[in-house]
Structure formats: C-alpha cells, structure tokens
Design an enzyme around this catalytic site. Structure first.
Site, short mmCIF file in Angstrom:
data_model
loop_
_atom_site.label_atom_id
_atom_site.label_comp_id
_atom_site.label_asym_id
_atom_site.label_seq_id
_atom_site.Cartn_x
_atom_site.Cartn_y
_atom_site.Cartn_z
N SER A 132 3.49 0.80 6.73
CA SER A 132 3.95 -0.04 5.63
C SER A 132 4.45 0.86 4.51
O SER A 132 5.35 1.66 4.73
CB SER A 132 2.83 -0.98 5.17
OG SER A 132 3.31 -1.88 4.19
N THR A 133 3.86 0.79 3.32
CA THR A 133 4.33 1.55 2.18
C THR A 133 4.36 3.05 2.48
O THR A 133 3.36 3.62 2.88
CB THR A 133 3.44 1.30 0.95
OG1 THR A 133 3.28 -0.09 0.77
CG2 THR A 133 4.04 1.93 -0.29
N HIS A 181 6.76 -2.62 7.95
CA HIS A 181 6.94 -3.78 7.08
C HIS A 181 8.25 -3.65 6.32
O HIS A 181 8.39 -2.79 5.45
CB HIS A 181 5.77 -3.90 6.11
CG HIS A 181 4.46 -4.18 6.77
ND1 HIS A 181 3.26 -3.95 6.16
CD2 HIS A 181 4.17 -4.68 7.99
CE1 HIS A 181 2.28 -4.29 6.98
NE2 HIS A 181 2.81 -4.73 8.10
N MET A 211 -0.31 -0.03 2.52
CA MET A 211 -1.37 -0.76 1.85
C MET A 211 -1.80 -1.95 2.70
O MET A 211 -1.05 -2.44 3.54
CB MET A 211 -0.91 -1.24 0.47
CG MET A 211 0.23 -2.22 0.46
SD MET A 211 0.67 -2.68 -1.24
CE MET A 211 2.11 -3.71 -0.95
N ASP A 243 -3.28 -4.49 7.78
CA ASP A 243 -2.55 -4.84 8.99
C ASP A 243 -2.60 -3.67 9.97
O ASP A 243 -2.35 -2.52 9.61
CB ASP A 243 -1.10 -5.17 8.64
CG ASP A 243 -0.33 -5.74 9.82
OD1 ASP A 243 -0.95 -6.33 10.71
OD2 ASP A 243 0.91 -5.59 9.83
#
Length: 347
Positions: free
Chosen positions: A161-162, A187, A280, A283
């Site tokens: 993600s991030t 993401h 973050m 998931d």
C-alpha cells in the site's frame, strides 16, 4: 495536532481540502497557497508537518517543486492528482521523487466527490505525517543473474500500500527474466494501475502488465491488480490463471491484498511465496497467514526500510511471516529460495 499546508492553484480545491482536513480533530490546515513560490515562503517561515501538493500549477509545476523540496527541505508530501493517464504518470514520477502517497482529484463534482474520500484523506495525511525517512528511488545497478529454471508450478504474490509503488519496483527490477509468475496487488485507483504496470515493464527484465483476467501465469510474467477490481489466482487443470472479481471491498480496499493472498493459498498450496511490503492498515495479514499455514515461504519488509510499517507489522504479529527482511535484501532471499525448491519441476 498535525499541521497541514495545502498547495493547489484551484481556489475551490484549496477551500474543499481545507474544510475536509479541518474536520479531523487531529489535523489542521495552517495555510493554503496557490503556487510553489508561495509554498516555499510559507515553509521557510512556518514548516508544516505534511503538505498536499498539486501537480499542475503556474510558474513552477508540482514535480519541479517536489524535486527541489526533497533536496533542500525534505518533508512528508501527499500529491493531489487528476484521474487521467497523464495524471497517473506524473503521480508515479512524484512517488519516485519521494512523495509518500497521493489523493486522486475528482473531475466532476469536486466538493461532493472529495467529501466521499474524507476518511481516506485523513488516513493518508496521518500516515504521511508519521514518515521520518525520505529516499527518492536510486538508480539500481542490476547484475546479470543466472537463469533460475523455475517451473510453472511456482507463484510469487506481492501486496503493498503506502510506499508500495517504489518498493514493488525495487523487488521486481532486481529479479531475473525467468522469475516465477508473479501477481501483485497495490492499493491504487483505476486509471493508475495500467500506467504503473507500463512503468514497471519498462524498468525490469520481466513482462509486466495490468491483469485482464483468464491469463495463464507463466515464469517471467507479472500481473498487476487493476484499480477497483480484486485480483485472484485459480487453478485450471495443471496451470494457474488470473481471475478478476468485482465483490465488495475487503479491509476497505478493492483490490485487496487479503483477497489475492487467500486465493493463492487456496490454489497453489505450498508452491507459492508471499511478500508483504510497506503500507498502512492490516490488509494482507490474514491472507498471508493462510499462505504460511499452507506451507508457503512468506516474507515481510522490515520496519527500517518501510515508508509506513503497518501491513508488515500486523502480518508479523498475526504469525504469518517466515522471515523479516530489509527491502534491498528481499530479491536475494527470493532467488535463494527458488534455487532451493525449483529443481525437478515441469517447465
């Protein structure tokens, strides 16, 4: 209180972002300016904790400003990008230059559509403000690696993600051209994933593309989950194939890393490797645990090399991680693992 500086040439976007950000009890907009020069002066006088940055601005564009900022006064930056092909390309360049994350700017009803993303905006700013390390991607010198000779029965699954766009790039560009067939969930909204895949394809020895569904997964190929669709792996006879699923969000995301990892656990048994990278939230933790319990080798990025140590931390706490490794060491660990298990299988 987290102090936010909003930089956007649109007065409407500045107003809307200010209203939305100020609704969070721990966030406050300390300034809203319309160009890079005003931003520079503001930062010199009263440095914020995090800033949002538009790409298309007069006098100096956002990418140029970001590059100068990261050299002279590095700080957490969240880009505000348009949902267009050119916007996606520029956003990925910004992440390459050191931006932490991005928010997709709606094209129609700005106030209503940005309002729909209020919680996402708050979470992204909080996560960005906590970042203390800023490292624009370095040009990697990739040494030739002998062919692995891996089989069609091996799958590599990656979730992030991030900070994940650059982490995924770091892993894939260090792998040889015959690395196991790979599936990736990052993401990212629709419209950005195809551009992301194209950039990876240009920068690695692997064939990288956005998944369309029903592709056979072969060595040397990488499939990126398209924005707003879950990517899964299924067994078809003796082969593995991609499938796209339009079911509900999982852990607040579509595509979801948990959905991908769980499908790999179900379809591949022990013939897969799971890698969870910076991001973050949580998931991917449950899905990676399923892979681990099924006999898969699983890796998590370590805290020191993560932009945001959320997803790997939760996965480790859940008990689904075989090894924790620094980002730069993950490709070598994967190659050593495949050399150990890859002999004697159907090519």
């Amino acid at each position: 209180m987290i102090k936010v500086l909003v930089i956007d040439d649109s007065a409407l976007i500045r107003q809307v972002l200010t209203e939305l950000i100020n609704r969070a009890p721990d966030l406050t907009v300390v300034g809203a300016v319309g160009d890079a020069y005003a931003a520079r002066d503001f930062i010199r006088q009263s440095p914020p904790d995090v800033l949002t940055l538009d790409i298309e601005m007069p006098r100096m564009d956002g990418l140029t400003f970001l590059q100068k900022l990261m050299k002279g006064h590095p700080m957490p930056v969240v880009m505000v990008s348009t949902l267009t092909e050119s916007g996606a390309e520029a956003t990925l360049q910004a992440l390459d230059l050191g931006a932490v994350d991005f928010i997709a700017k709606p094209k129609l009803d700005v106030r209503r559509e940005l309002g729909d993303y209020q919680a996402v905006i708050h979470d992204k700013l909080r996560a960005a403000a906590a970042v203390t390390r800023f490292r624009a991607t370095q040009k990697r010198v990739i040494k030739p690696i002998e062919a692995l000779g891996v089989s069609t029965e091996h799958i590599l699954a990656i979730g992030a993600s991030t900070g994940g766009t650059e982490a995924i790039k770091a892993v894939l560009t260090a792998l040889p051209a015959d690395a196991p067939g790979t599936v990736v969930t990052q993401h990212m909204p629709s419209g950005f994933t195809r551009t992301f895949a194209e950039r990876l394809n240009r920068n690695s020895a692997l064939e990288v593309r956005e998944a369309q569904g029903h592709e056979r997964i072969l060595p040397g190929q990488v499939f990126i989950a398209p924005g707003n669709r879950h990517l899964t792996v299924v067994r078809s006879g003796s082969d593995f194939q991609t499938r796209l699923v339009d079911s509900e969000q999982v852990q607040g995301h579509r595509p979801s890393v948990d959905v991908l990892f769980q499908s790999v656990a179900d379809a591949c048994g022990a013939n897969a490797v799971g890698v969870i990278l910076t991001g973050m939230g949580k998931d991917g933790a449950a899905g990676l645990l399923s892979m681990y319990r099924g006999g898969c080798y699983t890796l998590a990025q370590d805290e020191a090399s993560c932009v945001v140590y959320g997803m790997p931390r939760v996965a480790l706490e859940a008990g689904g991680v075989t090894e924790v490794q620094a980002l730069d060491d993950i490709p070598d660990r994967l190659i050593k693992h495949w050399h150990k298990v890859g002999a004697g299988h159907r090519i």
